[in-house]
Design a protein around this motif. Structure first.
Motif, PDB file in Angstrom:
ATOM      1  N   LYS A 154       4.077  -1.249   3.178  1.00 57.83           N
ATOM      2  CA  LYS A 154       3.717  -0.854   1.814  1.00 57.83           C
ATOM      3  C   LYS A 154       2.698   0.284   1.826  1.00 57.83           C
ATOM      4  O   LYS A 154       2.762   1.198   1.007  1.00 57.83           O
ATOM      5  N   GLU A 155       1.770   0.212   2.769  1.00 57.43           N
ATOM      6  CA  GLU A 155       0.763   1.277   2.885  1.00 57.43           C
ATOM      7  C   GLU A 155       1.420   2.609   3.238  1.00 57.43           C
ATOM      8  O   GLU A 155       1.132   3.639   2.625  1.00 57.43           O
ATOM      9  N   VAL A 156       2.315   2.592   4.222  1.00 60.07           N
ATOM     10  CA  VAL A 156       3.018   3.821   4.629  1.00 60.07           C
ATOM     11  C   VAL A 156       3.848   4.354   3.463  1.00 60.07           C
ATOM     12  O   VAL A 156       3.831   5.557   3.170  1.00 60.07           O
ATOM     13  N   ALA A 157       4.565   3.462   2.776  1.00 59.09           N
ATOM     14  CA  ALA A 157       5.383   3.875   1.633  1.00 59.09           C
ATOM     15  C   ALA A 157       4.513   4.489   0.542  1.00 59.09           C
ATOM     16  O   ALA A 157       4.869   5.525  -0.039  1.00 59.09           O
ATOM     17  N   GLY A 158       3.377   3.869   0.277  1.00 54.65           N
ATOM     18  CA  GLY A 158       2.470   4.392  -0.737  1.00 54.65           C
ATOM     19  C   GLY A 158       1.949   5.765  -0.387  1.00 54.65           C
ATOM     20  O   GLY A 158       1.916   6.662  -1.243  1.00 54.65           O
ATOM     21  N   VAL A 159       1.570   5.955   0.855  1.00 57.31           N
ATOM     22  CA  VAL A 159       1.075   7.264   1.293  1.00 57.31           C
ATOM     23  C   VAL A 159       2.168   8.317   1.126  1.00 57.31           C
ATOM     24  O   VAL A 159       1.919   9.421   0.649  1.00 57.31           O
ATOM     25  N   MET A 160       3.397   7.942   1.493  1.00 56.39           N
ATOM     26  CA  MET A 160       4.510   8.900   1.360  1.00 56.39           C
ATOM     27  C   MET A 160       4.766   9.273  -0.097  1.00 56.39           C
ATOM     28  O   MET A 160       5.014  10.437  -0.409  1.00 56.39           O
TER      29      MET A 160
END
Length: 143
Positions: free
Chosen positions: A18-24
């Motif tokens: 979720k963190e990676v997706a949010g950053v993207m």
């Protein structure tokens, strides 16, 4: 459409995804984020392209912003970095990596045995390099 349950993904790894997706999603430069993660794990564009089933040139165009990644690419990217992170955590926590767990995790995330082997190689090498760097730094800073 009902999605199949993820049996092997620990809660911390879901949070990481979720963190990676949010950053993207929240960045102006998705390609830069992708490049940073690729470099974080010590992968060349060629290796990353093999993992993502793309040519090195396509990875380069995504990273420099001339091509916008597709939703499928983003999903596979998020799952790939999550699996690499899980392998690094396994490496950090155990002398022996639980290959059975990683095989099941890879299957849940949509990766086959060959892709898992490449990710294990990348993850272990990048973790070991980081560990050596830390150990060297500690020796240099001894009074």
């Amino acid at each position: 459409m009902k999605s199949k349950p993820m049996l092997y993904i620990p809660e911390w790894l879901l949070s990481f995804q979720k963190e990676v997706a949010g950053v993207m999603l929240l960045t102006q430069d998705t390609g830069e984020v992708i490049c940073e993660y690729r470099k974080r794990y010590g992968m060349s564009q060629q290796e990353f392209g093999e993992l993502m089933d793309l040519r090195r040139e396509s990875i380069s165009r995504i990273e420099n912003g001339s091509v916008t990644p597709t939703f499928d690419f983003a999903r596979k990217f998020i799952n790939a970095v999550a699996l690499i992170e899980a392998i690094r955590v396994e490496r950090a926590q155990h002398k022996e990596i639980d290959v059975h767990f990683l095989e099941n995790l890879a299957k849940d995330l949509g990766f086959n045995r060959e892709e898992l082997e490449l990710m294990i190689k990348v993850a272990v090498e990048s973790y070991d390099k980081k560990l050596l760097k830390i150990q060297k730094s500690l020796k240099e800073n001894k009074p």
